[in-house]
Design an enzyme around this catalytic site. Sequence first.
Site, mmCIF file in Angstrom:
data_model
loop_
_atom_site.group_PDB
_atom_site.id
_atom_site.type_symbol
_atom_site.label_atom_id
_atom_site.label_comp_id
_atom_site.label_asym_id
_atom_site.label_seq_id
_atom_site.Cartn_x
_atom_site.Cartn_y
_atom_site.Cartn_z
ATOM 1 N N CYS B 104 0.823 -1.210 0.000
ATOM 2 C CA CYS B 104 0.000 0.000 0.000
ATOM 3 C C CYS B 104 0.851 1.250 0.000
ATOM 4 C CB CYS B 104 -1.022 -0.001 1.114
ATOM 5 S SG CYS B 104 -0.380 -0.415 2.712
ATOM 6 N N ILE B 105 2.006 1.188 -0.629
ATOM 7 C CA ILE B 105 2.805 2.407 -0.726
ATOM 8 C C ILE B 105 3.388 2.580 -2.134
ATOM 9 C CG2 ILE B 105 4.824 1.211 0.231
ATOM 10 C CD1 ILE B 105 5.275 4.173 1.517
#
Lengths: 175, 105
Positions: B104-105
Amino acid sequence: MTQTEEATMAQTEEKVIPDFGDDTDRKLCIICSKGTLDMAYPGLVLANAALMEGIEVNMFFTFWGLDMLNKKTMAHLKATPVGNTAMHMPQALSPLPGMTAMATHMMKKEIDKLDFPPVDEFLQQIVDAGGHLWACKMSADMMDLEEDDMFEEVEDIIGATDFMNMSDGAQIIFI
Amino acid sequence: MSTQTIAGQEVDVNEEGFMTDPSQWNKEIAAQLAEQINLGALTDEHWKVIDFLRADFEEEGETATLRRVSKRSGVPTKDLYRLFPKKPAKKMAYCAGLPKPHGCI
């Protein structure tokens, strides 16, 4: 229409192309009001995730959240077990000397292991992705901070009413 | 799961249209995938990113996150958003014939 033509047409119609939602007008405002390491990251992660999904992002830093922008403090945010039962240690031990340093050290290590950047680098990534950073005027006055004291990418120090205008039609997350 | 003909080749795709077998991918397919999502003709800058994704996938077995791409490929975040607007991580994975990244980055 020949059979081959019909087959080609059917195939063209069936072709699934991902919908990347290029025309989204979704807007997100994230209010960061905390200055601890553990409470800094949720806002940063959500802002970055929203930008990766093509959502417009404004981050508004208020009260202790300004520590995330303050050049003097942004690299030294701390996590403390004091009053945080989620760290699962006897609360009587949590205020002992060295506990906050230990919890901070451990959390920084975990953050690094997950390949999440430190706060300043994360903010830069958010700006590079098109996000906007704003500091709260009242909090800046209270803490005697000026724009020069803050991370260079902060666009401006603005009042709560300006923020209201900016967040018109946006979804708001308060952290 | 179904199949699509892309650049004259039959490839497996999932319900969203992402390729499911990276070994079926080639540069002609990438060019057509890019066209399909309105990226236009791929430039050397695009290829630098796509080539990195392919090589990294080969080594790691999973699609690189956006942060990993910007850190390792030498293409800055700003440029990734310019080259693959709005949803860079997903768009570059799509063109490279790889699954969407999970990080999620």
